[in-house]
Design a protein around this motif. Structure first.
Motif, PDB file in Angstrom:
ATOM      1  N   LYS A  72      -0.436  10.485  -9.679  1.00  0.00           N
ATOM      2  CA  LYS A  72      -1.355  11.349 -10.420  1.00  0.00           C
ATOM      3  C   LYS A  72      -2.491  11.802  -9.509  1.00  0.00           C
ATOM      4  CE  LYS A  72      -4.242  11.148 -14.517  1.00  0.00           C
ATOM      5  NZ  LYS A  72      -4.755  10.285 -15.593  1.00  0.00           N
ATOM      6  N   PRO A  73      -2.824  13.101  -9.533  1.00  0.00           N
ATOM      7  CA  PRO A  73      -3.941  13.573  -8.705  1.00  0.00           C
ATOM      8  C   PRO A  73      -5.272  13.014  -9.221  1.00  0.00           C
ATOM      9  CG  PRO A  73      -3.159  15.331 -10.144  1.00  0.00           C
ATOM     10  CD  PRO A  73      -2.224  14.173 -10.322  1.00  0.00           C
ATOM     11  N   THR A  74      -6.137  12.645  -8.287  1.00  0.00           N
ATOM     12  CA  THR A  74      -7.473  12.176  -8.664  1.00  0.00           C
ATOM     13  C   THR A  74      -8.511  13.064  -7.985  1.00  0.00           C
ATOM     14  OG1 THR A  74      -7.333  10.495  -6.918  1.00  0.00           O
ATOM     15  CG2 THR A  74      -6.801   9.789  -9.161  1.00  0.00           C
ATOM     16  N   GLY A  75      -8.718  12.913  -6.688  1.00  0.00           N
ATOM     17  CA  GLY A  75      -9.700  13.725  -5.961  1.00  0.00           C
ATOM     18  C   GLY A  75      -9.160  15.054  -5.478  1.00  0.00           C
ATOM     19  N   ASN A  77      -8.220  17.894  -7.023  1.00  0.00           N
ATOM     20  CA  ASN A  77      -8.808  19.111  -7.598  1.00  0.00           C
ATOM     21  C   ASN A  77     -10.247  19.344  -7.159  1.00  0.00           C
ATOM     22  OD1 ASN A  77      -6.744  18.016  -9.968  1.00  0.00           O
ATOM     23  ND2 ASN A  77      -6.562  20.175  -9.428  1.00  0.00           N
ATOM     24  N   GLU A  78     -10.964  18.257  -6.882  1.00  0.00           N
ATOM     25  CA  GLU A  78     -12.328  18.406  -6.375  1.00  0.00           C
ATOM     26  C   GLU A  78     -12.301  18.998  -4.971  1.00  0.00           C
ATOM     27  OE1 GLU A  78     -14.700  14.834  -6.482  1.00  0.00           O
ATOM     28  OE2 GLU A  78     -13.949  14.361  -8.487  1.00  0.00           O
ATOM     29  N   GLU A 117       0.345   9.698  -0.697  1.00  0.00           N
ATOM     30  CA  GLU A 117      -0.057   8.919  -1.871  1.00  0.00           C
ATOM     31  C   GLU A 117       0.474   7.490  -1.869  1.00  0.00           C
ATOM     32  OE1 GLU A 117       3.612  11.278  -3.150  1.00  0.00           O
ATOM     33  OE2 GLU A 117       1.846  11.601  -1.912  1.00  0.00           O
ATOM     34  N   ASN A 145     -10.968  10.615   1.879  1.00  0.00           N
ATOM     35  CA  ASN A 145     -11.064  10.253   0.466  1.00  0.00           C
ATOM     36  C   ASN A 145      -9.687  10.317  -0.181  1.00  0.00           C
ATOM     37  OD1 ASN A 145     -14.011  10.142   0.457  1.00  0.00           O
ATOM     38  ND2 ASN A 145     -13.880  12.348   0.764  1.00  0.00           N
ATOM     39  N   SER A 146      -9.481   9.445  -1.152  1.00  0.00           N
ATOM     40  CA  SER A 146      -8.205   9.414  -1.851  1.00  0.00           C
ATOM     41  C   SER A 146      -8.051  10.668  -2.719  1.00  0.00           C
ATOM     42  CB  SER A 146      -8.140   8.164  -2.731  1.00  0.00           C
ATOM     43  OG  SER A 146      -6.899   8.085  -3.360  1.00  0.00           O
ATOM     44  N   TYR A 148      -5.027  11.137  -4.520  1.00  0.00           N
ATOM     45  CA  TYR A 148      -4.087  10.766  -5.575  1.00  0.00           C
ATOM     46  C   TYR A 148      -4.354   9.317  -5.986  1.00  0.00           C
ATOM     47  CZ  TYR A 148      -1.564  14.722  -3.494  1.00  0.00           C
ATOM     48  OH  TYR A 148      -1.223  15.945  -2.980  1.00  0.00           O
ATOM     49  N   GLU A 149      -3.905   8.955  -7.156  1.00  0.00           N
ATOM     50  CA  GLU A 149      -4.051   7.590  -7.644  1.00  0.00           C
ATOM     51  C   GLU A 149      -3.413   6.608  -6.651  1.00  0.00           C
ATOM     52  OE1 GLU A 149      -1.901   6.200 -11.370  1.00  0.00           O
ATOM     53  OE2 GLU A 149      -3.909   6.660 -12.116  1.00  0.00           O
ATOM     54  N   ASP A 150      -4.152   5.598  -6.245  1.00  0.00           N
ATOM     55  CA  ASP A 150      -3.700   4.545  -5.323  1.00  0.00           C
ATOM     56  C   ASP A 150      -3.416   5.020  -3.894  1.00  0.00           C
ATOM     57  OD1 ASP A 150      -3.861   2.605  -7.345  1.00  0.00           O
ATOM     58  OD2 ASP A 150      -1.823   3.060  -8.026  1.00  0.00           O
TER      59      ASP A 150
END
Length: 195
Positions: A72-75, A77-78, A117, A145-146, A148-150
């Motif tokens: 899952k994407p986390t950072g 989109n930022e 990821e 920076n990450s 994606y999740e994990d």
């Protein structure tokens, strides 16, 4: 025979490495369907590479396929506001040990991991199963920076590699310096010393 194994999407930097390698090239990626790119490869495995014994995993597809992932994407989109999720689906998966069992007369001399990821979980599993014993060169896509999740960050990748006998050589020139390809070589005595 020696093999350069490419895991994940093809980016410009990894394409250059593949073209300059003297090893047979294998490609493992759910996106391994392009006719042009397939001309470079001796073997293509159009599956997701997983560390678990699963035959299916969730794939996240984006409007720019180089950002497709198994997490899952986390950072993401930022960092990249123009990258948008367009699909989430269950896809076929396999693990490297299964692929190797069917192709035992090959040894992995070079490895490119564009599947950022889960790069460290893949490396951990392969190292524990002695699949990296012949490895001489390693490239891993990473970011400070990450995204994606994990996903491990650059510092975590550098630490894992140093602890496992890999020496950081350089960051490969990248169109995107924030999501770069790190190049490592393995000390030839590492496997012998560890044994």
């Amino acid at each position: 025979q020696s093999v350069i194994l490419h895991v994940g999407s093809i980016r410009q930097e990894s394409l250059t490495i593949l073209k300059n390698s003297n090893s047979l090239a294998w490609w493992i990626s759910p996106d391994a369907k392009s006719v042009f790119e397939s001309l470079l490869f001796e073997k293509i495995f159009p599956v997701a590479l997983s560390t678990e014994d699963k035959d299916k995993v969730v794939s996240y597809k984006f409007n720019l396929s180089i950002f497709n992932s198994l997490a899952k994407p986390t950072g993401l989109n930022e960092k990249y506001p123009s990258v948008n999720l367009i699909a989430k689906e269950e896809i076929d998966a396999n693990n490297l040990l299964s692929i190797v069992k069917d192709n035992e007369h090959f040894s992995f001399k070079e490895l490119i991991i564009e599947q950022a990821e889960n790069a460290l979980s893949l490396l951990d599993e392969w190292e524990s199963k002695s699949l990296l014993n012949d490895l001489e060169s390693l490239w891993v896509r990473s970011s400070n920076n990450s995204l994606y999740e994990d996903m491990p960050n650059k510092k975590e990748v550098l630490t894992w590699c140093a602890e496992n006998g890999f020496t950081f050589k350089s960051t490969i020139d990248s169109v995107d310096p924030e999501f770069s390809l790190l190049y490592f070589s393995r000390h030839p005595l590492f496997i012998k010393i560890r044994s």
